[in-house]
Motif scaffolding. Structure first.
Motif, PDB file in Angstrom:
ATOM      1  N   ARG A   1     -13.359  38.179 -19.006  1.00 15.58           N
ATOM      2  CA  ARG A   1     -13.024  39.120 -17.929  1.00 15.58           C
ATOM      3  C   ARG A   1     -13.055  40.528 -18.525  1.00 15.58           C
ATOM      4  NH1 ARG A   1      -7.600  37.076 -15.234  1.00 15.58           N
ATOM      5  NH2 ARG A   1      -8.081  38.834 -13.859  1.00 15.58           N
TER       6      ARG A   1
ATOM      7  N   GLU B   1     -11.731  42.921 -14.256  1.00  8.15           N
ATOM      8  CA  GLU B   1     -12.422  42.100 -13.270  1.00  8.15           C
ATOM      9  C   GLU B   1     -11.778  40.722 -13.154  1.00  8.15           C
ATOM     10  OE1 GLU B   1     -16.414  42.041 -14.671  1.00  8.15           O
ATOM     11  OE2 GLU B   1     -16.075  40.413 -16.089  1.00  8.15           O
TER      12      GLU B   1
ATOM     13  N   GLN C   1      -1.229  37.116 -15.933  1.00  3.68           N
ATOM     14  CA  GLN C   1      -2.419  37.443 -15.159  1.00  3.68           C
ATOM     15  C   GLN C   1      -2.137  37.550 -13.672  1.00  3.68           C
ATOM     16  OE1 GLN C   1      -5.346  34.487 -16.088  1.00  3.68           O
ATOM     17  NE2 GLN C   1      -6.053  35.534 -17.897  1.00  3.68           N
TER      18      GLN C   1
ATOM     19  N   GLY D   1      -8.853  40.033  -9.847  1.00  4.30           N
ATOM     20  CA  GLY D   1      -9.017  41.294 -10.561  1.00  4.30           C
ATOM     21  C   GLY D   1      -7.900  42.262 -10.200  1.00  4.30           C
TER      22      GLY D   1
ATOM     23  N   LYS E   1     -11.609  36.384 -12.291  1.00  2.25           N
ATOM     24  CA  LYS E   1     -12.159  35.193 -12.930  1.00  2.25           C
ATOM     25  C   LYS E   1     -13.569  34.930 -12.419  1.00  2.25           C
ATOM     26  CE  LYS E   1      -9.003  32.426 -11.553  1.00  2.25           C
ATOM     27  NZ  LYS E   1      -8.246  31.179 -11.348  1.00  2.25           N
ATOM     28  N   LYS E   2     -14.424  34.438 -13.325  1.00  4.14           N
ATOM     29  CA  LYS E   2     -15.818  34.186 -12.964  1.00  4.14           C
ATOM     30  C   LYS E   2     -16.112  32.712 -12.745  1.00  4.14           C
ATOM     31  CE  LYS E   2     -17.172  38.248 -15.608  1.00  4.14           C
ATOM     32  NZ  LYS E   2     -17.924  38.780 -16.762  1.00  4.14           N
TER      33      LYS E   2
ATOM     34  N   GLY F   1     -17.150  42.362 -10.568  1.00  8.28           N
ATOM     35  CA  GLY F   1     -15.814  41.953 -10.982  1.00  8.28           C
ATOM     36  C   GLY F   1     -14.759  41.945  -9.908  1.00  8.28           C
TER      37      GLY F   1
END
Length: 322
Positions: A150, A71, A84, A105, A73-74, A100
């Motif tokens: 994540r 998923e 990444q 993601g 980044k939050k 997610g």
């Protein structure tokens, strides 16, 4: 089916023409928004059969898949780590939503067929695009809040198919075939029209009862770490492979029922494994009749046994001359 006396809506005809033209290009030139980027081989014939129906056209599809997804980044202030940025599915400035998706993601593994675990020397975690680290690092990483982590999701998703139809009657035909075939969460949208044209309902064909999802890891410093033991990953893959088999059976039932209900010609009606297939309602009636016959036969046998016992008791009570 669309009636011959009622012309198909122009909006439907334009959409179908555009979709058919897109599907007609070679596989290497075709692309869509799915991870695979093309129509899945497992339902290609089904797509062709549906699009051959005058009042139907498929708009999106997936034959079913096993996937592993990291998923996004939050939060906006998460640090970029490691590699990444590779294979981003959305801009890294976005934030992942519920589930997610978004926020960078990415897919770690996708297969539209059962996974053969015997053909590789790799561990299941490696096959699925993850790696393992020592317990100390794992323990340190898991102390973070879940909102800062994540998560890596393992999923099995059965076939999902969207069919644009030219009339309510045609939508009802597609939906009836889907429900009888076992795609019980199927439904239809756009049942009314905001213009003078007749409505063109969209039928969604799906079966969430076969779906499977489990959290199997998380991202840490640019590495996708697996947090479940190898035997558990293998169990998830084996269960998913079994569900692929059932998913294929339901797809075949849907094809047969759609041909029946739409009046399309068809060959011998066989299950994929070779056994004769029959409509669910017909099967229920046959089973009921067989049950009644068995009950009647059992009742008759009981009466005959009781009659024999009574005869034996009468004979026991008679004293024969010596």
């Amino acid at each position: 089916m669309a009636s011959n006396s009622i012309p198909l809506p122009q909006s439907f005809l334009a959409k179908k023409k555009r979709i058919i033209e897109q599907l007609a290009v070679p596989d290497e030139a075709y692309g869509d928004l799915s991870p695979k980027g093309s129509v899945d081989v497992g339902i290609r014939e089904l797509i062709e059969e549906i699009n051959a129906i005058e009042g139907c056209v498929t708009t999106s599809s997936c034959a079913g898949r096993i996937s592993v997804f990291l998923e996004g980044k939050k939060s906006r202030n998460e640090e970029e780590g490691g590699d990444q940025d590779r294979e981003r599915v959305m801009a890294p400035t976005t934030i992942a939503g519920v589930g997610g998706k978004g926020g960078g993601g990415r897919w770690l593994f996708v297969s539209h067929d059962p996974v053969n675990m015997t053909k590789s020397d790799l561990k299941c975690a490696e096959i699925l695009g993850m790696q393992r680290r020592d317990d100390a690092e794992m323990e340190l990483s898991t102390r973070r809040s879940v909102r800062e982590v994540r998560i890596i999701h393992f999923k099995f998703e059965p076939m999902i198919l969207h069919v644009l139809t030219a009339s309510l009657q045609q939508a009802q035909t597609i939906l009836a075939a889907a429900l009888q075939a076992g795609f019980r969460e199927s439904g239809a949208l756009n049942l009314t029209s905001s213009s003078t044209e007749q409505p063109t309902p969209m039928v969604g064909i799906r079966s969430m009862g076969l779906a499977l999802e489990s959290n199997v890891g998380f991202e840490h410093n640019g590495h996708e770490l697996c947090t479940v033991p190898e035997w558990q990953l293998r169990n998830l893959l084996e269960i998913s492979n079994d569900r692929f088999v059932e998913n294929t059976k339901r797809i075949e039932r849907f094809r047969i029922l759609l041909k029946d209900l739409s009046g399309a010609p068809q060959g011998h009606r066989k299950r994929q494994e070779g056994a004769q297939w029959e409509d669910p309602q017909v099967r229920r009636e046959r089973k009921r009749a067989e049950g009644l016959r068995m009950k009647a036969a059992s009742s008759k046998a009981d009466k005959e046994i009781n009659a024999l016992r009574m005869s034996e008791e009468l004979l026991d009570g008679i004293e024969l001359p010596e």
